[in-house]
Enzyme design. Structure first.
Site, PDB file in Angstrom:
ATOM      1  N   SER A 120      14.892   2.093   0.797  1.00 55.37           N
ATOM      2  CA  SER A 120      14.486   1.541   2.075  1.00 55.37           C
ATOM      3  C   SER A 120      14.955   0.098   2.226  1.00 55.37           C
ATOM      4  O   SER A 120      16.140  -0.184   2.205  1.00 55.37           O
ATOM      5  CB  SER A 120      12.968   1.669   2.202  1.00 55.37           C
ATOM      6  OG  SER A 120      12.582   1.547   3.526  1.00 55.37           O
ATOM      7  N   THR A 121      14.038  -0.852   2.339  1.00 60.19           N
ATOM      8  CA  THR A 121      14.439  -2.255   2.439  1.00 60.19           C
ATOM      9  C   THR A 121      15.220  -2.661   1.188  1.00 60.19           C
ATOM     10  O   THR A 121      16.147  -3.476   1.253  1.00 60.19           O
ATOM     11  CB  THR A 121      13.201  -3.159   2.581  1.00 60.19           C
ATOM     12  OG1 THR A 121      12.544  -2.870   3.811  1.00 60.19           O
ATOM     13  CG2 THR A 121      13.582  -4.637   2.566  1.00 60.19           C
ATOM     14  N   ALA A 125      16.995   6.548   0.968  1.00 57.22           N
ATOM     15  CA  ALA A 125      16.256   6.349   2.226  1.00 57.22           C
ATOM     16  C   ALA A 125      16.394   4.902   2.692  1.00 57.22           C
ATOM     17  O   ALA A 125      15.427   4.271   3.128  1.00 57.22           O
ATOM     18  CB  ALA A 125      14.785   6.722   2.037  1.00 57.22           C
ATOM     19  N   TRP A 128       9.639  -2.005   1.607  1.00 58.46           N
ATOM     20  CA  TRP A 128       8.611  -2.802   2.291  1.00 58.46           C
ATOM     21  C   TRP A 128       7.377  -1.955   2.482  1.00 58.46           C
ATOM     22  O   TRP A 128       7.497  -0.787   2.865  1.00 58.46           O
ATOM     23  CB  TRP A 128       9.152  -3.241   3.646  1.00 58.46           C
ATOM     24  CG  TRP A 128       8.197  -4.004   4.500  1.00 58.46           C
ATOM     25  CD1 TRP A 128       8.066  -5.360   4.560  1.00 58.46           C
ATOM     26  CD2 TRP A 128       7.264  -3.481   5.453  1.00 58.46           C
ATOM     27  NE1 TRP A 128       7.103  -5.708   5.479  1.00 58.46           N
ATOM     28  CE2 TRP A 128       6.590  -4.558   6.043  1.00 58.46           C
ATOM     29  CE3 TRP A 128       6.905  -2.185   5.867  1.00 58.46           C
ATOM     30  CZ2 TRP A 128       5.602  -4.410   7.017  1.00 58.46           C
ATOM     31  CZ3 TRP A 128       5.922  -2.028   6.829  1.00 58.46           C
ATOM     32  CH2 TRP A 128       5.280  -3.129   7.393  1.00 58.46           C
ATOM     33  N   ASP A 176      12.839  12.123   7.534  1.00 59.11           N
ATOM     34  CA  ASP A 176      12.385  10.747   7.331  1.00 59.11           C
ATOM     35  C   ASP A 176      11.896  10.193   8.664  1.00 59.11           C
ATOM     36  O   ASP A 176      12.683  10.003   9.591  1.00 59.11           O
ATOM     37  CB  ASP A 176      13.543   9.904   6.781  1.00 59.11           C
ATOM     38  CG  ASP A 176      13.116   8.523   6.320  1.00 59.11           C
ATOM     39  OD1 ASP A 176      12.190   7.949   6.939  1.00 59.11           O
ATOM     40  OD2 ASP A 176      13.708   8.010   5.358  1.00 59.11           O
ATOM     41  N   HIS A 202      10.289   9.941   4.011  1.00 54.50           N
ATOM     42  CA  HIS A 202      10.851   8.665   3.582  1.00 54.50           C
ATOM     43  C   HIS A 202      10.568   8.396   2.103  1.00 54.50           C
ATOM     44  O   HIS A 202      11.439   7.948   1.361  1.00 54.50           O
ATOM     45  CB  HIS A 202      10.249   7.539   4.433  1.00 54.50           C
ATOM     46  CG  HIS A 202      10.865   6.204   4.203  1.00 54.50           C
ATOM     47  ND1 HIS A 202      12.200   5.928   4.451  1.00 54.50           N
ATOM     48  CD2 HIS A 202      10.332   5.036   3.742  1.00 54.50           C
ATOM     49  CE1 HIS A 202      12.463   4.670   4.163  1.00 54.50           C
ATOM     50  NE2 HIS A 202      11.350   4.105   3.722  1.00 54.50           N
TER      51      HIS A 202
END
Length: 326
Positions: free
Chosen positions: A148-149, A173, A82, A277, A306
């Site tokens: 991530s997302t 991450a 994101w 992160d 991140h």
């Protein structure tokens, strides 16, 4: 955010982590790289936006999902963070395409070049869109990679669709198991952190993204050598996301509980995470996920942020290639 100096896992202040523009950066950021070998086009290109030719698939609810498909060989799919787009994966895609892999990445609904629907902006919708791409291209024995997302998207895909088309999985991450603080997850980040992200988007999303980029890549740390170009491309990719889609995605990546999804992983899985992160604190994400996924291999990068797919591009590429060939 406090620095994570001890590679073994350091307790990070949840509230600081988020207000440090935790702003939920669930995203993948790589310097834009030139295109790889001539992209393989398994399906006829669909023409959208005037004369611009684009490769898309259309989901059951009519949403057009843009994808890129390069190279030939074993399949690797990429789910971005994101509020970026598939372009954030270009460095990994180019590298793997040059090493004998077919790489496929899509823009999440509402992001990049995909259409911007007002529905389906949740993890179930994202996972089903990934499934639609995989099925439309008839991808089999694929390694699913998510940052991530995108890591949450991969987890929910396996939770909803199983692993019949999946050979391996990689979480980089990634947001699982769950980010927000609750009675069941007292170590999580307070909901106020995510409310602040939403407020920032509504007030001035352009400036919000500019302010988030340094935390995302660790450019606010002493000794950082993150380029201005890397920070600029983060803003550019972020601004391509629709406001309603970016806004609703905050709830998706912060409040979705992936615990049961992770327990359904039955394929070799690699977990990569930076120990510094500032967006998705390592102790509350990768460390917990690695314990929930049977047989998972976890690798932690000391002092890394991140956006490790950009800041630690060569290391991430090498770890991915080694895992794919194992």
């Amino acid at each position: 955010m406090q620095d994570i100096s001890n590679p073994s896992i350091v307790g990070v202040s949840r509230r600081d982590a988020l207000l440090g523009s935790l702003t939920a950066g669930i995203a993948a950021g790589l310097p834009a790289v030139a295109a790889a070998k001539t992209p393989k086009q398994p399906l006829p290109a669909t023409i959208n936006h005037g004369k611009q030719a684009m490769s898309t698939i259309t989901t059951k609810d009519g949403t057009e999902i843009y994808y890129k498909d390069w190279g030939t060989g074993p399949v690797v799919t990429f789910s971005h963070g994101w509020p970026l787009s598939s372009d954030a994966w270009d460095s990994q895609m180019l590298f793997l395409a040059q090493h004998g892999f077919r790489v496929v990445a899509h823009d999440r609904r509402g992001h990049g070049r995909s259409s911007q629907p007002t529905s389906g902006n949740d993890m179930n919708g994202y996972a089903d869109d990934l499934a639609a791409v995989i099925e439309a291209l008839d991808l089999r024995d694929a390694t699913l990679v998510g940052h991530s997302t995108g890591g949450g998207e991969v987890a929910r895909y396996i939770g909803r669709h199983g692993t019949k088309r999946v050979a391996k999985a990689v979480l980089i991450a990634a947001v699982p198991p769950v980010m927000v603080k609750s009675a069941a997850n007292p170590e999580g980040l307070p909901i106020e952190a995510f409310d602040a992200i939403r407020a920032g988007l509504v007030k001035d999303r352009s400036q919000f993204y500019r302010d988030l980029a340094p935390q995302f890549y660790g450019a606010n740390r002493s000794g950082s050598n993150v380029s201005q170009g890397t920070l600029d491309q983060f803003w550019l990719w972020s601004m391509q996301a629709g406001l309603v889609n970016a806004y609703e995605c905050v709830k998706a990546f912060s409040e979705t509980d992936f615990t049961e999804d992770l327990k359904k992983f039955d394929v070799p899985t690699l977990v990569l995470h930076g120990e510094d992160d500032q967006i998705v604190p390592v102790k509350d994400s990768a460390v917990k996920s690695a314990r929930l996924i049977k047989g998972a291999k976890d690798i932690y990068y000391p002092g890394a942020p991140h956006g490790i797919t950009a800041t630690h591009q060569d290391q991430v590429n090498a770890d991915l290639l080694a895992f794919l060939k194992a």
